[in-house]
Design an enzyme around this catalytic site. Structure first.
Site, PDB file in Angstrom:
ATOM      1  CG  HIS A   1      -2.046   1.001   1.108  1.00 15.87           C
ATOM      2  ND1 HIS A   1      -3.296   0.789   1.654  1.00 15.87           N
ATOM      3  CD2 HIS A   1      -2.117   2.216   0.516  1.00 15.87           C
ATOM      4  CE1 HIS A   1      -4.065   1.823   1.392  1.00 15.87           C
ATOM      5  NE2 HIS A   1      -3.357   2.717   0.712  1.00 15.87           N
ATOM      6  CG  HIS A  10      -0.933   6.703  -2.180  1.00 18.47           C
ATOM      7  ND1 HIS A  10      -2.117   6.643  -2.874  1.00 18.47           N
ATOM      8  CD2 HIS A  10      -1.195   6.179  -0.947  1.00 18.47           C
ATOM      9  CE1 HIS A  10      -3.065   6.119  -2.104  1.00 18.47           C
ATOM     10  NE2 HIS A  10      -2.526   5.832  -0.925  1.00 18.47           N
ATOM     11  NE  ARG A  49       0.489  11.339  -3.217  1.00 12.98           N
ATOM     12  CZ  ARG A  49      -0.568  10.822  -2.601  1.00 12.98           C
ATOM     13  NH1 ARG A  49      -1.461  10.093  -3.264  1.00 12.98           N
ATOM     14  NH2 ARG A  49      -0.776  11.036  -1.318  1.00 12.98           N
ATOM     15  CG  ASN A  64      -4.808   7.901  -4.924  1.00 10.50           C
ATOM     16  OD1 ASN A  64      -3.752   7.296  -5.112  1.00 10.50           O
ATOM     17  ND2 ASN A  64      -5.090   8.486  -3.777  1.00 10.50           N
ATOM     18  CG  ASP A  76      -6.214   3.517  -1.126  1.00  9.37           C
ATOM     19  OD1 ASP A  76      -6.797   3.095  -0.118  1.00  9.37           O
ATOM     20  OD2 ASP A  76      -5.315   4.377  -1.071  1.00  9.37           O
ATOM     21  CG  HIS A  94     -10.434   3.873   1.139  1.00  8.65           C
ATOM     22  ND1 HIS A  94      -9.324   4.594   1.506  1.00  8.65           N
ATOM     23  CD2 HIS A  94     -11.493   4.540   1.643  1.00  8.65           C
ATOM     24  CE1 HIS A  94      -9.703   5.651   2.216  1.00  8.65           C
ATOM     25  NE2 HIS A  94     -11.014   5.652   2.302  1.00  8.65           N
ATOM     26  CG  ASN A 116      -9.640   8.784   4.996  1.00  6.62           C
ATOM     27  OD1 ASN A 116     -10.196   8.270   5.947  1.00  6.62           O
ATOM     28  ND2 ASN A 116     -10.226   8.956   3.829  1.00  6.62           N
ATOM     29  CG  ASP A 159      -2.382   4.864   3.159  1.00  4.43           C
ATOM     30  OD1 ASP A 159      -2.146   5.160   1.974  1.00  4.43           O
ATOM     31  OD2 ASP A 159      -3.400   5.255   3.764  1.00  4.43           O
TER      32      ASP A 159
END
Ligand code: DOR
Length: 437
Positions: A61, A63, A65, A95, A153, A180, A279, A306
């Site tokens: 998990h 990110h 980007r 995302n 997610d 999520h 979150n 995350d």
């Protein structure tokens, strides 16, 4: 180049090994049983006495980007951060901008990682187009392009019929989707856990039920479709209870917990400070205690970070306006080791199981998660005696939004091999060693 890692304490939970022995890296593969004399003669020797040798960590998990928000992180900086954290394989969430919901974007991430990444990168494709929860993506073509699994997610798939169909698709393609779990209808506007601290600070809360009600529904739909579910970043006591009950009745559900939810709760938020905005939010001390109990009793399958980089000018905005998220890849191992292994909540082998063996097994990563003979030489060597303070300004990530700045920890990643290539040596990245699997 082949290597002979001499005299370290080798921990490989998948093979139930915890003993002092040598490790060999030959033609990109790992060998514990030894290698031929001729290969041995050409080995470069690395003295690992006093160090611990373990399979490279696998973070399911993160990110990256990339594409779209490269000012926060990109595949180069994100994989450098991974290396520094002992992470040799990572999954990156969908995302991005545009959302990773098309073959071309999955292919872009795979190609850039192969060329410029320092560790193995597996893109997670969105489950629905644009992560809007309406139209299901084409599972076959995205898997074919290199997606490891699917997740929206950051958003929960609200429509139960669509989610059921996703589970059916996942079953057809034998993938474990990642959810999520957050009923957004219950959390709109919330910025931190709905509890005493939020009341004291006068900030809008995110109720625990928004998470566990979503998990409850998903366990039922997963069961109906005879599918596989992985629940991301579990943060409440009730969530863990629901997941455990579902497992007991035979639902193929697994879950991850992030280090920040295990080591902090909302009482750590003393003022309106966006660095703590994440979150799901840091929950109550009771929730945290239940997560720790779950860690001790084997209810948690995976520790995942995350890792959510955001620019400092965004996080400085305060709880109401800052984006959700904190970075974590470079701090996860030392935080978990210091606060849970040294505090006797779990032993070191269990921690490595949660951070390497289990992710490889649950997501079918062939050749990963163990130091078994002939497996990929993805290896981390750690100095467990090294004590230091985490310094947000010394991290490799492009962003510095960590809540662990100045925390005292033990356990420093010294050397990292990815596919048999030495990429981190004595804590320093060896430049121009890009190219993952
Ligand atoms: O804190 C979070 N940040 N939680 C999420 O679910 C998304 C993530 C992000 O992308 O920044």
């Amino acid at each position: 180049m082949d290597y002979w890692l001499k005299g370290g304490r080798v921990i490989d939970p998948a093979q139930k090994i915890d003993e002092c022995r040598d490790v060999f890296v030959c033609n990109g593969k790992v060998f514990l049983s030894g290698i031929s004399k001729s290969n041995l003669q050409n080995c470069s020797v690395i003295d690992c006495s006093g160090k611990t040798v373990m399979p490279g960590l696998i973070d399911v998990h993160t990110h990256m980007r990339d594409p779209g928000y490269e000012y926060k992180e990109d595949i180069v900086t994100g994989t450098r951060a991974a290396l520094a954290g002992g992470v040799t394989t990572l999954f990156c969430m969908a995302n991005t901008h545009p959302v990773t919901d098309a073959e071309s974007i999955v292919s872009y991430i795979v190609a850039k990682s192969k060329k410029s990444g320092y560790v193995n990168v597996h893109p997670i494709a969105a489950m629905t187009e644009g992560m809007k929860g309406k139209k299901i993506v084409d599972f076959a073509s995205l898997l074919n392009a290199g997606a490891v699994t699917f997740s929206d997610d950051g958003r929960w798939v609200h429509d139960s019929h669509i989610m059921l169909t996703i589970f059916q698709q996942a079953a057809k393609h034998s993938v474990r989707v990642i959810q999520h779990s957050e009923d957004m209808a219950m959390t709109m506007g919330g910025v931190m856990h709905d509890g005493e601290t939020a009341q004291r600070l006068g900030l809008p809360g995110i109720p625990s039920a928004s998470e566990y009600a979503a998990i409850y529904r998903d366990c039922i739909l997963c069961e109906l479709a005879k599918s596989k579910l992985h629940v991301a970043h579990v943060s409440t006591a009730e969530s863990l209870r629901i997941i455990t009950e579902a497992k007991q009745r035979g639902v193929n559900v697994t879950c991850e917990v992030a280090p920040h939810h295990l080591v902090m709760d909302d009482s750590y938020i003393k003022s309106d400070n966006g660095i703590y905005k994440v979150n799901p939010p840091l929950r109550s001390p009771n929730d945290r205690a239940a997560l720790i109990e779950g860690l001790k009793t084997g209810k948690i399958d995976i520790i995942a970070t995350d890792h959510a980089p955001h620019a400092i000018h965004e996080k400085e905005k305060g709880m109401l306006d800052a984006p959700f998220g904190m970075i974590g890849m470079e701090t996860s191992f030392p935080i978990m080791y210091t606060y849970f292994v040294l505090e006797n909540a779990i032993n070191l082998s269990k921690l490595i199981e949660l951070m390497s063996a289990n992710p490889a097994r649950l997501f079918n990563l062939a050749g990963k998660g163990t130091l078994q003979d002939g497996f990929d030489a993805d290896i981390a060597v750690v100095d467990l005696d090294a004590e230091y303070r985490i310094n947000k300004d010394a991290l490799f990530s492009k962003s510095s939004n960590t809540p662990f700045h100045d925390w005292k920890v033990r356990g420093k990643i010294q050397h990292v091999f990815v596919g048999g290539i030495l990429k981190l040596q004595n804590g320093q990245i060896i430049e121009n060693t890009t190219g993952g699997a």
